[in-house]
Design a protein around this motif. Structure first.
Motif, PDB file in Angstrom:
ATOM      1  N   ILE A   1       7.485  45.845  -8.510  1.00 13.64           N
ATOM      2  CA  ILE A   1       8.087  46.355  -9.746  1.00 13.64           C
ATOM      3  C   ILE A   1       9.052  47.444  -9.268  1.00 13.64           C
ATOM      4  O   ILE A   1       8.616  48.508  -8.811  1.00 13.64           O
ATOM      5  CB  ILE A   1       7.014  46.943 -10.698  1.00 13.64           C
ATOM      6  CG1 ILE A   1       5.995  45.864 -11.083  1.00 13.64           C
ATOM      7  CG2 ILE A   1       7.668  47.558 -11.938  1.00 13.64           C
ATOM      8  CD1 ILE A   1       4.752  46.396 -11.788  1.00 13.64           C
TER       9      ILE A   1
ATOM     10  N   GLN B   1      -0.523  51.313 -15.652  1.00 13.62           N
ATOM     11  CA  GLN B   1      -0.662  49.974 -15.048  1.00 13.62           C
ATOM     12  C   GLN B   1      -2.029  49.353 -15.356  1.00 13.62           C
ATOM     13  O   GLN B   1      -2.469  49.408 -16.485  1.00 13.62           O
ATOM     14  CB  GLN B   1      -0.346  50.038 -13.545  1.00 13.62           C
ATOM     15  CG  GLN B   1       1.122  50.380 -13.268  1.00 13.62           C
ATOM     16  CD  GLN B   1       2.094  49.320 -13.792  1.00 13.62           C
ATOM     17  OE1 GLN B   1       1.723  48.187 -14.049  1.00 13.62           O
ATOM     18  NE2 GLN B   1       3.341  49.703 -13.993  1.00 13.62           N
TER      19      GLN B   1
ATOM     20  N   PHE C   1      -5.109  40.670  -7.488  1.00 14.73           N
ATOM     21  CA  PHE C   1      -5.042  40.832  -8.951  1.00 14.73           C
ATOM     22  C   PHE C   1      -4.114  39.852  -9.644  1.00 14.73           C
ATOM     23  O   PHE C   1      -4.243  39.609 -10.837  1.00 14.73           O
ATOM     24  CB  PHE C   1      -4.665  42.272  -9.320  1.00 14.73           C
ATOM     25  CG  PHE C   1      -3.319  42.744  -8.847  1.00 14.73           C
ATOM     26  CD1 PHE C   1      -2.166  42.407  -9.534  1.00 14.73           C
ATOM     27  CD2 PHE C   1      -3.203  43.548  -7.719  1.00 14.73           C
ATOM     28  CE1 PHE C   1      -0.927  42.852  -9.104  1.00 14.73           C
ATOM     29  CE2 PHE C   1      -1.971  43.997  -7.274  1.00 14.73           C
ATOM     30  CZ  PHE C   1      -0.821  43.647  -7.973  1.00 14.73           C
TER      31      PHE C   1
ATOM     32  N   ASN D   1      -4.849  40.214 -13.631  1.00 15.34           N
ATOM     33  CA  ASN D   1      -3.738  39.990 -14.558  1.00 15.34           C
ATOM     34  C   ASN D   1      -3.999  38.841 -15.528  1.00 15.34           C
ATOM     35  O   ASN D   1      -3.732  38.959 -16.728  1.00 15.34           O
ATOM     36  CB  ASN D   1      -2.444  39.735 -13.783  1.00 15.34           C
ATOM     37  CG  ASN D   1      -1.932  40.979 -13.080  1.00 15.34           C
ATOM     38  OD1 ASN D   1      -2.633  41.989 -13.025  1.00 15.34           O
ATOM     39  ND2 ASN D   1      -0.734  40.918 -12.537  1.00 15.34           N
TER      40      ASN D   1
ATOM     41  N   GLU E   1       9.674  46.204 -15.191  1.00 15.49           N
ATOM     42  CA  GLU E   1       8.589  45.216 -15.101  1.00 15.49           C
ATOM     43  C   GLU E   1       8.902  43.983 -15.953  1.00 15.49           C
ATOM     44  O   GLU E   1       8.598  42.856 -15.546  1.00 15.49           O
ATOM     45  CB  GLU E   1       7.270  45.867 -15.531  1.00 15.49           C
ATOM     46  CG  GLU E   1       6.080  44.974 -15.261  1.00 15.49           C
ATOM     47  CD  GLU E   1       4.745  45.702 -15.213  1.00 15.49           C
ATOM     48  OE1 GLU E   1       4.735  46.948 -15.167  1.00 15.49           O
ATOM     49  OE2 GLU E   1       3.720  45.013 -15.213  1.00 15.49           O
TER      50      GLU E   1
ATOM     51  N   TYR F   1       1.316  43.103 -23.014  1.00 10.42           N
ATOM     52  CA  TYR F   1       0.642  43.447 -21.760  1.00 10.42           C
ATOM     53  C   TYR F   1       1.554  44.325 -20.883  1.00 10.42           C
ATOM     54  O   TYR F   1       1.119  45.334 -20.317  1.00 10.42           O
ATOM     55  CB  TYR F   1       0.239  42.165 -21.018  1.00 10.42           C
ATOM     56  CG  TYR F   1      -0.151  42.396 -19.583  1.00 10.42           C
ATOM     57  CD1 TYR F   1      -1.420  42.873 -19.250  1.00 10.42           C
ATOM     58  CD2 TYR F   1       0.759  42.159 -18.542  1.00 10.42           C
ATOM     59  CE1 TYR F   1      -1.769  43.104 -17.918  1.00 10.42           C
ATOM     60  CE2 TYR F   1       0.422  42.382 -17.220  1.00 10.42           C
ATOM     61  CZ  TYR F   1      -0.840  42.855 -16.918  1.00 10.42           C
ATOM     62  OH  TYR F   1      -1.181  43.092 -15.599  1.00 10.42           O
TER      63      TYR F   1
ATOM     64  N   CYS G   1       0.927  48.285 -19.725  1.00 11.25           N
ATOM     65  CA  CYS G   1       0.924  48.708 -18.320  1.00 11.25           C
ATOM     66  C   CYS G   1       1.926  49.836 -18.085  1.00 11.25           C
ATOM     67  O   CYS G   1       1.792  50.612 -17.133  1.00 11.25           O
ATOM     68  CB  CYS G   1       1.274  47.534 -17.407  1.00 11.25           C
ATOM     69  SG  CYS G   1      -0.041  46.308 -17.277  1.00 11.25           S
TER      70      CYS G   1
ATOM     71  N   TYR H   1     -10.364  45.013  -7.517  1.00  5.80           N
ATOM     72  CA  TYR H   1     -10.014  43.656  -7.078  1.00  5.80           C
ATOM     73  C   TYR H   1     -10.860  43.205  -5.890  1.00  5.80           C
ATOM     74  O   TYR H   1     -12.066  43.406  -5.898  1.00  5.80           O
ATOM     75  CB  TYR H   1      -8.502  43.561  -6.781  1.00  5.80           C
ATOM     76  CG  TYR H   1      -7.692  44.155  -7.892  1.00  5.80           C
ATOM     77  CD1 TYR H   1      -7.740  43.596  -9.173  1.00  5.80           C
ATOM     78  CD2 TYR H   1      -6.929  45.296  -7.701  1.00  5.80           C
ATOM     79  CE1 TYR H   1      -7.025  44.157 -10.214  1.00  5.80           C
ATOM     80  CE2 TYR H   1      -6.207  45.852  -8.742  1.00  5.80           C
ATOM     81  CZ  TYR H   1      -6.264  45.286  -9.998  1.00  5.80           C
ATOM     82  OH  TYR H   1      -5.573  45.842 -11.012  1.00  5.80           O
TER      83      TYR H   1
ATOM     84  N   GLY I   1      -4.753  51.186 -10.694  1.00  6.33           N
ATOM     85  CA  GLY I   1      -3.492  50.645 -11.195  1.00  6.33           C
ATOM     86  C   GLY I   1      -2.436  50.778 -10.116  1.00  6.33           C
ATOM     87  O   GLY I   1      -2.497  51.725  -9.314  1.00  6.33           O
ATOM     88  N   VAL I   2      -1.459  49.858 -10.078  1.00  4.12           N
ATOM     89  CA  VAL I   2      -0.444  49.931  -9.026  1.00  4.12           C
ATOM     90  C   VAL I   2       0.529  51.103  -9.207  1.00  4.12           C
ATOM     91  O   VAL I   2       1.366  51.347  -8.341  1.00  4.12           O
ATOM     92  CB  VAL I   2       0.354  48.609  -8.848  1.00  4.12           C
ATOM     93  CG1 VAL I   2      -0.517  47.523  -8.251  1.00  4.12           C
ATOM     94  CG2 VAL I   2       0.997  48.162 -10.149  1.00  4.12           C
TER      95      VAL I   2
HETATM   96  N1  GLN Z   1       1.586  45.602 -14.493  1.00  2.00           N
HETATM   97  C1  GLN Z   1       1.071  45.207 -13.210  1.00  2.00           C
HETATM   98  C2  GLN Z   1       1.159  43.718 -13.039  1.00  2.00           C
HETATM   99  O1  GLN Z   1       1.067  43.015 -14.009  1.00  2.00           O
HETATM  100  C3  GLN Z   1      -0.340  45.669 -13.095  1.00  2.00           C
HETATM  101  C4  GLN Z   1      -0.972  45.353 -11.784  1.00  2.00           C
HETATM  102  C5  GLN Z   1      -1.898  46.420 -11.286  1.00  2.00           C
HETATM  103  O2  GLN Z   1      -1.843  47.571 -11.664  1.00  2.00           O
HETATM  104  N2  GLN Z   1      -2.751  46.041 -10.360  1.00  2.00           N
HETATM  105  O3  GLN Z   1       1.322  43.238 -11.951  1.00  2.00           O
END
Ligand code: GLN
Length: 335
Positions: free
Chosen positions: A53, A88, A121, A140, A184, A215, A219, A267, A284-285
């Motif tokens: 992203i 996220q 994920f 996801n 994103e 979604y 995030c 994960y 979260g990423v």
């Molecule tokens: N918004 C990110 C995605 O859909 C969330 C992934 C994450 O935080 N692991 O890839």
């Protein structure tokens, strides 16, 4: 009675004190542990910002913050506590909570799945390998399907319900970080493919484009580390907000959310995390992680550099350190 027990546990966790009032434990000791965790890992430069992203690649990698909110509503913070970052995948926990409150725990188990995939994920293989196409609400695929379960005829109605729900947990207004959202949205092909695949198997419960967009918006919600810990504290307190006193979800549903966090919150490294730290958690990423010690406190930590599974390196280390010092582990025997 329950409150007194919690207070006693806090005394055990964070140091001795003779009082059992609103400040039953040694606040200076908690501050000290947070300061130590921050000092120990602030120079750790391992890992890298998420870059799939594009907006996340630009976030200052050195940012680092830690917050603890106890079930008594006390707040402890350290580091870049006013830095706002995208929630996220930690959002998945709270949307799961809402879907569970609306549709019941069985619907989540039967329509989404609650077993760990053991895979990354954003894995497509996870869907293909499981004959029932069951995943879980914290990857996801399952998270997008969970959004599709949330009530509301129109996209806007649904989004309002989700954002208002997050704000009840945070006890403050939250907004979408527009740069992250558009970045994103413009690089969402993989998630679109996953949602279409689930839909083709009858495991997605609404319009793909609308629910994918919601979604993506969830995030992109911006939070500070303190707000995140505040949100997580509801899960530490059995579903009642430690600050507002409002019951937001049933204690039964909290147990189930924590179970999924334990098996799938980090994960494919969730097993390793449970083995070493022993707290239900979610990453979260964007670099945030929350961890819950039921009946005691919630910890949130944030720093953008991630390991290979997409979990913040410093946040994992800081939470691990604090949990260890607090003797907080859901698997340990408490007298
Ligand atoms: N918004 C990110 C995605 O859909 C969330 C992934 C994450 O935080 N692991 O890839």
């Amino acid at each position: 009675m329950k409150k007194i027990l919690y207070s006693l546990l806090l005394v055990l966790a964070f140091g001795s004190s003779t009082q059992l009032d609103a400040r039953p434990y040694d606040a200076a000791k908690v501050e000290q542990v947070l300061a130590q965790a921050h000092a120990l890992y602030k120079d750790d430069k391992s890992g890298a910002n998420a870059d799939y992203i594009p907006a996340l690649a630009k976030v200052d990698s050195e940012r680092f913050a830690i917050a603890v909110v106890t079930v008594n509503g006390e707040v402890f913070t350290r580091g870049d506590i006013n830095t706002r970052f995208s929630i996220q995948s930690i959002s998945k926990v709270f949307t799961l909570a809402l879907a569970m409150e609306q549709k019941g725990a069985e619907a989540i188990r039967d329509k989404i799945g609650v077993n760990a995939t053991g895979l990354p994920f954003n894995s497509v293989a996870a869907i293909e390998l499981n004959e029932a196409r069951a995943v879980n609400p914290l990857v996801n695929a399952g998270a997008m399907a969970t959004v599709s379960l949330i009530g509301g005829d129109k996209a806007e109605q649904k989004w309002q319900a989700i954002s208002a729900w997050y704000e009840q947990f945070a006890t403050t207004k939250l907004g979408v970080l527009e740069e992250v959202y558009s970045s994103e949205s413009n690089s969402n092909g993989h998630n679109l493919a996953i949602a279409e695949l689930l839909k083709s198997y009858g495991r997605f419960y609404g319009d793909v484009d609308i629910n994918l967009d919601i979604y993506t918006r969830q995030c992109s919600v911006g939070v500070t580390t303190k707000e995140l810990a505040m949100m997580a504290s509801v899960l530490a307190n059995g579903g009642t907000h430690p600050i507002s006193g409002e019951r937001l979800m049933s204690a039964d549903n909290v147990e189930r959310v924590l179970a999924v966090m334990t098996t799938a919150g980090l994960y494919e490294t969730s097993g390793q995390w449970a083995y070493t730290v022993g707290l239900p958690a979610k990453s979260g990423v964007g670099g945030g992680i929350i961890a819950i010690m039921p009946g005691k406190f919630a910890i949130a930590a944030f720093s953008p550099r991630l390991d290979g599974a997409g979990n913040s390196v410093r946040a994992q280390k800081a939470i691990g350190y604090i949990a260890d010092k607090a003797k907080a582990n859901i698997f340990s025997h408490q007298d």
